[in-house]
Design an enzyme around this catalytic site. Structure first.
Site, PDB file in Angstrom:
ATOM      1  N   GLU A 176      50.144  43.827  34.494  1.00 52.50           N
ATOM      2  CA  GLU A 176      51.288  43.123  33.920  1.00 52.50           C
ATOM      3  C   GLU A 176      52.606  43.846  34.163  1.00 52.50           C
ATOM      4  OE1 GLU A 176      50.158  42.389  29.885  1.00 52.50           O
ATOM      5  OE2 GLU A 176      48.604  40.958  30.449  1.00 52.50           O
ATOM      6  N   PRO A 196      57.323  50.664  28.392  1.00 49.53           N
ATOM      7  CA  PRO A 196      57.229  50.588  26.927  1.00 49.53           C
ATOM      8  C   PRO A 196      56.533  49.338  26.417  1.00 49.53           C
ATOM      9  CG  PRO A 196      59.452  50.057  27.662  1.00 49.53           C
ATOM     10  CD  PRO A 196      58.724  50.552  28.871  1.00 49.53           C
ATOM     11  N   ASN A 197      56.412  48.291  27.233  1.00 50.38           N
ATOM     12  CA  ASN A 197      55.840  47.040  26.757  1.00 50.38           C
ATOM     13  C   ASN A 197      54.353  46.884  27.084  1.00 50.38           C
ATOM     14  OD1 ASN A 197      58.943  45.632  27.724  1.00 50.38           O
ATOM     15  ND2 ASN A 197      58.302  46.030  25.631  1.00 50.38           N
ATOM     16  N   HIS A 417      38.324  31.757  21.240  1.00 50.50           N
ATOM     17  CA  HIS A 417      39.071  32.954  21.618  1.00 50.50           C
ATOM     18  C   HIS A 417      38.311  34.194  21.192  1.00 50.50           C
ATOM     19  CE1 HIS A 417      42.413  36.032  21.229  1.00 50.50           C
ATOM     20  NE2 HIS A 417      42.423  35.681  22.501  1.00 50.50           N
ATOM     21  N   GLU A 419      39.116  38.141  21.434  1.00 48.17           N
ATOM     22  CA  GLU A 419      39.866  39.360  21.752  1.00 48.17           C
ATOM     23  C   GLU A 419      38.955  40.550  21.469  1.00 48.17           C
ATOM     24  OE1 GLU A 419      41.737  42.142  23.019  1.00 48.17           O
ATOM     25  OE2 GLU A 419      42.937  40.312  23.190  1.00 48.17           O
ATOM     26  N   HIS A 487      41.738  37.221  30.088  1.00 48.33           N
ATOM     27  CA  HIS A 487      43.036  37.896  30.030  1.00 48.33           C
ATOM     28  C   HIS A 487      42.809  39.410  29.987  1.00 48.33           C
ATOM     29  CE1 HIS A 487      46.026  34.560  28.955  1.00 48.33           C
ATOM     30  NE2 HIS A 487      44.917  33.981  29.401  1.00 48.33           N
ATOM     31  N   GLU A 488      43.735  40.134  30.617  1.00 44.49           N
ATOM     32  CA  GLU A 488      43.616  41.589  30.769  1.00 44.49           C
ATOM     33  C   GLU A 488      42.295  41.974  31.438  1.00 44.49           C
ATOM     34  OE1 GLU A 488      46.150  40.281  27.694  1.00 44.49           O
ATOM     35  OE2 GLU A 488      44.011  40.578  27.278  1.00 44.49           O
ATOM     36  N   GLU A 512      54.319  35.307  27.811  1.00 44.75           N
ATOM     37  CA  GLU A 512      54.533  35.949  26.523  1.00 44.75           C
ATOM     38  C   GLU A 512      55.528  37.102  26.581  1.00 44.75           C
ATOM     39  OE1 GLU A 512      50.857  37.916  28.325  1.00 44.75           O
ATOM     40  OE2 GLU A 512      51.747  35.921  28.231  1.00 44.75           O
TER      41      GLU A 512
END
Length: 707
Positions: A176, A196-197, A417, A419, A487-488, A512
């Site tokens: 990302e 930082p994000n 979902h 996570e 995702h990721e 996002e």
């Protein structure tokens, strides 16, 4: 006599197929434009060379391995023979950018053997298509006992000149990053450390992730990637700026001390090089898919391309929270034992039903609900995250079975979902239970997430250990008729051909970031780069469709750096069989531009990249499966421009009702992003459209057969 003649013919064929190779062995693409040569250097190291239209695009490049507990497999080889074959077949995608895919290539298999002890063998397999080539290593036996431990794979891509490149750093933990544009000689991945994000990031050296897309000074486009990544570490490309040399650098395991461990005979993923005269031809290429094995799942009618909405964007805006107590802001965390509900929890039964009503009213087929299950109070930033998430237990204010029931009543399917908070061992322990729950409820899609540093320490998102985890999830999901949007996760490498339940990935910087990143969000040129880089690997869950572009009143310091028409065009430019209408329902209500999202398809008969230049603009047309309707999206970077759309691809003798969603006369990504206009007209294959795109703007067009 006939028997003797037959024997001689067989011997001649064998000699031709397995000739003793003194000099280079060559194989060309079916159209003859790409020529690949394989040969030995004076020290006995295997090497290859690639030419396109008679010009070198990959100069002499070495091949080989470094192993643990065994000498390298590099110098001292001899060619033991070579075999060729040609293939021309057509196969069908159950869903995708196009229905029919032609796979036509010429193959060369080169047998190599060490001249000295231990006399190990290695096979190189090259497949050359009209749009590029793939090659892989095959090791017919383990190099130490029954196992092979690879410390380094030394695959080179030697560039003949200094091309312009679009790249992200070779981060072992996350993709990302904002794409950078520079000459190869100016790539500086180490300067991208410490963003930082990013919840996780590890950039050990000056390397880039793939796909790495380049444009040479002679106008030729190249993209280096890999196909069929299974039970192997992901490949990054180490950059030697002075020698213009890219070399494979596999993502390693600090915990285990190696890059790859395999038992018995095995082959590597394909190393791929897409080659094109025109930037758009990279997008139209099916090379990556063609290098994967055919569908292993059989009937996948339960995989449903769809548009969907979600309890998701409101959490990124801060309107609601993932956790039950409503305290989470993704930066600070409180002991969950002290938490009490505050009414800010997003995943409630009532809120889910509100979204279902909106989806049903607008013809959207799915609802994603994040934050529904227990564990969100400690999901990131804690070293003891293992065992935190429960993938079957809802929070008290969310009735999972009632939401599923209500959705079925309204014709809206729930997207589950999961996570994992990058604690894959916890997820592994619950895989069967979680997917059995989905099967019982008739849920056929799941979005998985892996935010954070991988537990156990020393493993990385792109290493072999995690590649195998992602594959295990994919296969478990398939056994329960569930499609996976990861995702990721690990980057796409075309496995959706073999496992068509791999519907999309988030291996890029998504929407996002516009809501909470402190670096200004995604740059305006972002979506003029992604189609020529990340999207070459496979479908992208970008989550388009923001209408409230200034994010008021929730995030006054953030915004989406596009116009509204640019957001609409994204549905065509960024390919995914699942496309989200990501904004809040209240921002869509009564908005006439919502009609385009209602109308636009998600599953395609064919795709045409009409025009484009990497980092500047792109225009893509797609024909919807089953309807014959066409949709066109065009978007630009921060520069205004006029693009011409030639509709000569439309079928002869047919007239279409065209609805054009365009930037308004004062539209500007920053100054006036909401300005748009809608035009209607009739069109046929003789029509030429002149579209004026505002800075950061776009155009979206629907073409339906005139009644």
């Amino acid at each position: 006599m006939k028997r003797n003649l037959l024997l001689l013919a067989v011997l001649a064929a064998l000699l031709s197929a397995c000739q003793q190779a003194e000099g280079p062995l060559a194989v060309s693409s079916p159209d003859g434009r790409i020529k690949t040569s394989v040969f030995l250097l004076p020290d006995g190291t295997a090497a290859y060379h690639v030419a396109f239209n008679g010009q070198t695009v990959i100069d002499t490049s070495r091949l080989g391995f470094d192993f643990k507990d065994a000498p390298p497999l590099a110098a001292g080889l001899e060619m033991a023979g070579g075999a060729r074959r040609s293939v021309d077949e057509t196969w069908e995608l159950p869903w995708g950018e196009q229905r029919q895919v032609r796979s036509q290539y010429n193959q060369l298999v080169v047998e190599l053997k060490e001249q000295a002890a231990p006399g190990r063998s290695m096979r190189l397999v090259f497949r050359v298509f009209d749009d590029g080539l793939g090659f892989r290593y095959e090791l017919p036996q383990a190099v130490s006992g029954n196992e092979t431990i690879i410390l380094d794979e030394n695959t080179q891509f030697n560039l003949p000149s200094d091309p312009m490149c679009w790249w992200i750093p070779g981060d072992w933990d996350i993709y990302e990053h904002v794409y950078n544009t520079s000459r190869f000689s100016a790539i500086d991945a180490l300067s991208k450390r410490g963003h930082p994000n990013l919840a996780q990031t590890y950039i050990p050296e000056n390397a880039v992730n793939t796909p790495l897309t380049m444009k040479m000074d002679n106008g030729v486009y190249l993209s280096i990637h890999e196909a069929a990544l299974i039970d192997y570490a992901s490949m990054t490309l180490k950059v030697d700026q002075d020698r213009l040399l890219a070399q494979s650098e596999l993502v390693g395991s600090d915990r285990l001390g190696w890059k790859v461990r395999r038992e018995g005979p095995f082959h590597t993923p394909w190393r791929t090089i897409q080659i094109a005269d025109r930037a758009g031809d990279l997008i139209e290429s099916m090379l990556i898919l063609n290098l994967n094995e055919p569908n292993k799942l059989g009937d996948v009618s339960w995989v449903k391309p769809m548009k969907y909405v979600g309890i998701w964007w409101e959490m990124h805006l801060g309107k609601s929270s993932w956790d039950y107590a409503g305290s989470q802001d993704m930066t600070s965390y409180i002991d969950p034992k002290t938490l009490r509900p505050t009414g800010r929890h997003g995943a409630t039964t009532a809120n889910a039903k509100r979204y279902i009503d909106f989806a049903a009213a607008n013809g959207f087929g799915g609802l994603l609900v994040e934050g529904w299950n227990t564990g969100w109070e400690r999901w990131i930033g804690f070293p003891d995250r293992e065992g935190v998430f429960d993938f079957i237990t809802p929070y008290p204010d969310y009735d999972l079975e009632e939401v599923v029931r209500y959705g079925k009543e309204k014709g809206v399917a729930l997207i589950m979902h999961h996570e994992t908070s990058a604690a894959p061992r916890t997820y592994d322990q619950q895989l069967d239970t979680a997917y059995q729950l989905m099967k019982r409820l008739g849920i056929h899609a799941v979005k998985t997430g892996y935010v954070g540093k991988i537990i156990p320490e020393g493993e990385y998102h792109q290493g072999q250990w995690m590649v195998n985890h992602f594959q295990r999830v994919l296969e478990t999901a398939a056994a329960h008729q569930v499609a996976v949007d990861a995702h990721e996760g690990i980057k796409c490498t075309g496995l959706r051909r073999t496992y068509p339940n791999e519907i999309a990935r988030e291996t890029f910087r998504g929407q996002e970031f516009n809501a909470w990143a402190t670096d200004g969000g995604n740059p305006t040129e972002h979506l003029t780069i992604l189609p020529f880089t990340t999207m070459l690997a496979g479908p992208m869950d970008f989550t388009p469709g923001v209408f409230n572009l200034k994010l008021k009143p929730f995030k006054p310091a953030n915004q989406v750096n596009t116009t509204l028409a640019h957001q609409l065009a994204t549905y065509l430019v960024i390919y995914s069989p699942i496309q989200m209408a990501c904004d809040l329902p209240e921002h869509y209500e009564g908005h006439e531009a919502l009609q385009f999202i209602r109308d636009v398809g998600v599953d395609w008969e064919q795709t045409r990249v009409l025009d484009g230049e990497i980092g500047d603009f792109v225009t893509i047309a797609r024909e919807e499966r089953g309807t014959g309707n066409w949709f066109i999206g065009s978007l630009t970077d921060e520069n205004a421009r006029t693009v011409t759309v030639d509709l000569s691809f439309l079928p002869a003798g047919k007239t279409f009702d065209a609805v054009l969603y365009l930037d308004g006369p004062s539209a500007h990504w920053n100054d006036n992003p909401q300005d748009y206009r809608i035009e209607t007209r009739q069109a046929d294959r003789s029509t030429r459209l002149e579209l004026t795109l505002a800075p950061g703007g776009g155009a979206a067009i629907s073409l339906k057969a005139a009644k």
